[in-house]
Enzyme design. Structure first.
Site, PDB file in Angstrom:
ATOM      1  N   TYR A 181       9.353  -3.352 -22.014  1.00  0.00           N
ATOM      2  CA  TYR A 181       9.059  -2.591 -21.133  1.00  0.00           C
ATOM      3  C   TYR A 181       7.442  -3.069 -20.500  1.00  0.00           C
ATOM      4  O   TYR A 181       7.058  -3.979 -21.004  1.00  0.00           O
ATOM      5  CB  TYR A 181       8.673  -1.047 -21.625  1.00  0.00           C
ATOM      6  CG  TYR A 181       7.263  -0.863 -22.673  1.00  0.00           C
ATOM      7  CD1 TYR A 181       6.252  -0.735 -22.379  1.00  0.00           C
ATOM      8  CD2 TYR A 181       7.497  -1.116 -23.981  1.00  0.00           C
ATOM      9  CE1 TYR A 181       5.113  -0.613 -22.967  1.00  0.00           C
ATOM     10  CE2 TYR A 181       6.536  -0.992 -25.033  1.00  0.00           C
ATOM     11  CZ  TYR A 181       5.583  -0.783 -24.286  1.00  0.00           C
ATOM     12  OH  TYR A 181       4.353  -0.435 -24.998  1.00  0.00           O
ATOM     13  N   CYS A 182       7.352  -2.374 -19.296  1.00  0.00           N
ATOM     14  CA  CYS A 182       5.977  -3.003 -18.819  1.00  0.00           C
ATOM     15  C   CYS A 182       5.607  -1.660 -17.567  1.00  0.00           C
ATOM     16  O   CYS A 182       6.100  -0.639 -17.848  1.00  0.00           O
ATOM     17  CB  CYS A 182       6.414  -4.315 -17.618  1.00  0.00           C
ATOM     18  SG  CYS A 182       7.674  -4.163 -16.663  1.00  0.00           S
ATOM     19  N   THR A 183       4.709  -2.127 -16.612  1.00  0.00           N
ATOM     20  CA  THR A 183       4.025  -0.977 -16.018  1.00  0.00           C
ATOM     21  C   THR A 183       5.205  -0.599 -14.962  1.00  0.00           C
ATOM     22  O   THR A 183       5.496   0.708 -15.044  1.00  0.00           O
ATOM     23  CB  THR A 183       2.981  -1.337 -15.178  1.00  0.00           C
ATOM     24  OG1 THR A 183       1.871  -2.064 -15.843  1.00  0.00           O
ATOM     25  CG2 THR A 183       2.286  -0.273 -14.258  1.00  0.00           C
TER      26      THR A 183
END
Length: 257
Positions: A181-183
């Site tokens: 996951y990331c922004t």
């Protein structure tokens, strides 16, 4: 709050970058938008801010290009425009990994949506009973602002450091379901493909990243706020400015997702 902020990206082959840059910059100036658009042979990554009417008009204009048709952004509101100017920049990659064999424009890794990830975290395993390992693909100064507390955080200083960190720690992921996951989705999408490329199995990306997770399930299981690369510094689980200040390691106009 009168300012609409929108972030969006798409991995798609682009070969007319200088001309595309000039057209996009002219359109953004005509609509009085501010922010940053990155263009590279592998696609587009944008963050724009302005009135609802102006942002909608730009996205409508963008959709006339079949390469960007249907491109949807993640929205949030603020009192002020969190950018000082409008830039359209040409890059080698829209998110730098320096592994040229990884070509997201050729096909995506499997994705898991926010509701499914929440269910897996609620029950403590995926739908087939396997343990779930969350991998935070962001930099350390971002994870300091907020993260899934059970996630793997390698405390990296840049995205290019992540491959070697994961390679050295492969045993952690054996026989487990991996969710990167990331922004906003761009880093976890690219890195999920990297993990597949080195032979790791049951790899997923979080569809739309943290911002989409906040939008759809309200940030359940999340701890803290979410760092964003503009003058807001961070947003809370309601996608409103949290009041955190940007890290000195980042520029308010250094767009990531």
């Amino acid at each position: 709050m009168s300012t609409l902020n929108i972030s969006a990206y798409r991995f798609v082959s682009l070969d007319d970058l200088p001309a595309l840059r000039e057209r996009m910059l002219a359109q953004c100036h005509a609509l009085a938008l501010k922010g940053t658009i990155l263009l590279a042979p592998e696609g587009i990554n944008l963050f724009l801010a302005g009135s609802r009417e102006a942002v909608d008009a730009f996205m409508h204009w963008l959709h006339y290009d079949p390469r960007f048709a249907g491109l949807q952004g993640k929205e949030s509101l603020s009192d002020d425009v969190p950018f000082q100017r409008m830039r359209v920049r040409l890059k080698k990659e829209i998110i730098t990994l320096r592994h040229p064999t990884i070509r997201p424009e050729g096909g995506r890794a499997p994705a898991v949506d926010a509701a499914t990830l929440k269910r897996w975290l609620d029950q403590g395993h995926d739908d087939e009973g396997r343990d779930v390992v969350l991998l935070d693909t962001r930099n350390a100064y971002e994870t300091d602002v907020g993260m899934f507390p059970q996630a793997v955080d390698y405390r990296i200083g840049s995205f290019t450091e992540l491959p070697s960190a994961v390679e050295a720690d492969r045993a952690r992921y054996a026989e487990k379901t991996i969710v990167s996951y990331c922004t906003g989705g761009i880093r976890c999408e690219k890195f999920a493909l990297y993990m597949q490329d080195i032979g790791m199995e049951r790899v997923f990306q979080l569809e739309g990243g943290i911002l989409k997770y906040f939008e759809e399930v309200g940030g359940t299981h999340w701890q803290g706020d979410c760092f964003v690369f503009d003058e807001r510094g961070a947003v809370d689980k309601a996608l409103l400015p949290s009041g955190s200040s940007p890290s000195p390691q980042s520029s308010p106009e250094d767009i990531r997702a």
